[in-house]
Design a protein around this motif. Structure first.
Motif, mmCIF file in Angstrom:
data_model
loop_
_atom_site.group_PDB
_atom_site.id
_atom_site.type_symbol
_atom_site.label_atom_id
_atom_site.label_comp_id
_atom_site.label_asym_id
_atom_site.label_seq_id
_atom_site.Cartn_x
_atom_site.Cartn_y
_atom_site.Cartn_z
ATOM 1 N N ALA A 28 0.704 -1.118 -0.057
ATOM 2 C CA ALA A 28 -0.151 0.103 -0.281
ATOM 3 C C ALA A 28 0.884 1.236 -0.026
ATOM 4 C CB ALA A 28 -1.236 -0.033 1.329
ATOM 5 N N GLY A 29 1.984 1.185 0.182
ATOM 6 C CA GLY A 29 2.761 2.527 0.204
ATOM 7 C C GLY A 29 3.414 2.699 -1.345
ATOM 8 N N ILE A 30 4.464 3.649 -1.346
ATOM 9 C CA ILE A 30 5.113 3.704 -2.733
ATOM 10 C C ILE A 30 6.622 3.613 -2.570
ATOM 11 C CG2 ILE A 30 5.619 5.785 -4.101
ATOM 12 C CD1 ILE A 30 3.017 7.111 -3.449
ATOM 13 N N PRO A 31 7.241 2.916 -3.463
ATOM 14 C CA PRO A 31 8.816 2.635 -3.315
ATOM 15 C C PRO A 31 9.701 3.589 -3.665
ATOM 16 C CG PRO A 31 7.779 1.859 -5.527
ATOM 17 C CD PRO A 31 6.606 2.246 -4.846
ATOM 18 N N ALA A 32 10.736 3.669 -3.057
ATOM 19 C CA ALA A 32 11.602 4.844 -3.117
ATOM 20 C C ALA A 32 11.893 5.486 -4.452
ATOM 21 C CB ALA A 32 13.010 4.139 -2.665
ATOM 22 N N HIS A 33 11.630 6.754 -4.371
ATOM 23 C CA HIS A 33 11.970 7.617 -5.672
ATOM 24 C C HIS A 33 12.260 8.996 -5.411
ATOM 25 C CE1 HIS A 33 7.881 8.843 -4.157
ATOM 26 N NE2 HIS A 33 8.026 9.953 -4.902
ATOM 27 N N VAL A 34 12.764 9.701 -6.528
ATOM 28 C CA VAL A 34 13.117 11.181 -6.501
ATOM 29 C C VAL A 34 11.915 11.962 -7.364
ATOM 30 C CG1 VAL A 34 15.442 11.123 -5.738
ATOM 31 C CG2 VAL A 34 14.766 11.184 -8.048
ATOM 32 N N ASP A 35 11.409 12.955 -6.884
ATOM 33 C CA ASP A 35 10.552 13.656 -7.825
ATOM 34 C C ASP A 35 11.228 14.275 -8.920
ATOM 35 O OD1 ASP A 35 8.471 12.785 -5.944
ATOM 36 O OD2 ASP A 35 8.466 14.899 -4.832
ATOM 37 N N PHE A 36 10.252 14.624 -9.982
ATOM 38 C CA PHE A 36 10.699 15.278 -11.256
ATOM 39 C C PHE A 36 10.421 16.881 -10.925
ATOM 40 C CE2 PHE A 36 9.771 11.253 -13.393
ATOM 41 C CZ PHE A 36 10.923 11.181 -13.951
ATOM 42 N N GLY A 37 10.660 17.812 -11.663
ATOM 43 C CA GLY A 37 10.451 18.943 -11.545
ATOM 44 C C GLY A 37 11.493 19.789 -10.617
ATOM 45 N N ASP A 38 11.357 21.009 -9.914
ATOM 46 C CA ASP A 38 12.276 21.601 -9.106
ATOM 47 C C ASP A 38 12.227 20.932 -7.674
ATOM 48 O OD1 ASP A 38 13.443 22.968 -11.287
ATOM 49 O OD2 ASP A 38 11.979 24.630 -11.167
ATOM 50 N N PHE A 39 11.233 21.191 -7.108
ATOM 51 C CA PHE A 39 10.935 20.859 -6.018
ATOM 52 C C PHE A 39 9.446 20.478 -5.598
ATOM 53 C CE2 PHE A 39 10.376 25.370 -5.757
ATOM 54 C CZ PHE A 39 9.231 25.557 -5.180
ATOM 55 N N THR A 40 9.106 19.643 -4.323
ATOM 56 C CA THR A 40 7.865 19.383 -4.123
ATOM 57 C C THR A 40 7.540 19.663 -2.583
ATOM 58 O OG1 THR A 40 7.745 17.380 -5.468
ATOM 59 C CG2 THR A 40 6.305 17.532 -3.321
ATOM 60 N N LEU A 41 6.425 20.425 -2.432
ATOM 61 C CA LEU A 41 5.873 20.952 -0.897
ATOM 62 C C LEU A 41 4.802 19.774 -0.457
ATOM 63 C CD1 LEU A 41 5.609 24.831 -1.224
ATOM 64 C CD2 LEU A 41 7.509 23.501 -0.052
ATOM 65 N N CYS A 42 5.095 19.349 0.596
ATOM 66 C CA CYS A 42 4.304 18.165 1.022
ATOM 67 C C CYS A 42 3.721 18.115 2.437
ATOM 68 C CB CYS A 42 4.969 16.892 0.916
ATOM 69 S SG CYS A 42 4.077 15.404 0.838
ATOM 70 N N HIS A 43 2.702 18.088 2.695
ATOM 71 C CA HIS A 43 1.914 18.016 4.035
ATOM 72 C C HIS A 43 0.993 16.856 4.402
ATOM 73 C CE1 HIS A 43 -0.726 19.010 7.381
ATOM 74 N NE2 HIS A 43 0.104 19.932 7.924
ATOM 75 N N SER A 44 1.234 15.963 5.268
ATOM 76 C CA SER A 44 0.409 14.809 5.452
ATOM 77 C C SER A 44 0.070 14.810 6.859
ATOM 78 C CB SER A 44 1.499 13.508 5.420
ATOM 79 O OG SER A 44 2.009 13.472 4.007
ATOM 80 N N ASN A 45 -1.301 14.115 7.101
ATOM 81 C CA ASN A 45 -1.876 14.190 8.385
ATOM 82 C C ASN A 45 -1.323 12.912 9.308
ATOM 83 O OD1 ASN A 45 -3.082 12.141 7.032
ATOM 84 N ND2 ASN A 45 -4.805 12.192 7.853
ATOM 85 N N LYS A 46 -0.681 12.228 8.584
ATOM 86 C CA LYS A 46 -0.035 10.826 9.492
ATOM 87 C C LYS A 46 1.273 10.691 9.095
ATOM 88 C CE LYS A 46 -4.195 8.821 10.694
ATOM 89 N NZ LYS A 46 -5.369 9.191 10.002
ATOM 90 N N SER A 47 2.080 10.021 10.067
ATOM 91 C CA SER A 47 3.502 9.441 9.441
ATOM 92 C C SER A 47 3.368 8.606 8.290
ATOM 93 C CB SER A 47 4.154 8.819 10.746
ATOM 94 O OG SER A 47 3.532 7.813 11.058
#
Length: 118
Positions: A28-47
């Motif tokens: 159910a998770g997502i495997p290791a990766h790096v994002d495309f583009g310049d940067f990502t801002l991310c906010h999550s409600n849980k760890s």
């Protein structure tokens, strides 16, 4: 032909991601990766977000409930490697998780925002 440079032709995309509970599937998770583009801002409600420390070669759990900045491949290229793209993954959880991610500097037609690392 376009009068826009590659940087000007890029955009930002906001995605709301829902991670279903693991329920013993362990996929159910997502495997290791790096994002495309310049940067990502991310906010999550849980760890669940885990980032790779390339200096210590250790995975670290990212804090929940905080706005996180993740450098992506574009900023790594523009900085000539002075800023490195952050390898990260999402571990499966036993409960539902939501994440709000804004991907900056991506190509307008791109639908995938990361690439797996194997």
């Amino acid at each position: 032909s376009s009068d826009l440079s590659d940087d000007e032709a890029r955009t930002a995309n906001l995605r709301v991601l829902r991670y279903a509970p693991d329920a013993g599937r362990h996929d159910a998770g997502i495997p290791a990766h790096v994002d495309f583009g310049d940067f990502t801002l991310c906010h999550s409600n849980k760890s669940g977000l885990v980032v790779w420390d390339c200096c210590t070669e250790v995975w670290h759990k990212a804090p929940k409930g905080q706005l996180l900045f993740l450098a992506a491949t574009g900023i790594q290229k523009k900085s000539r490697g002075a800023v490195r793209a952050v390898q990260h993954r999402v571990d499966p959880l036993e409960e539902e998780r939501f994440s709000f991610c804004r991907f900056h500097g991506v190509e307008p037609t791109r639908r995938d925002f990361g690439t797996s690392i194997f």
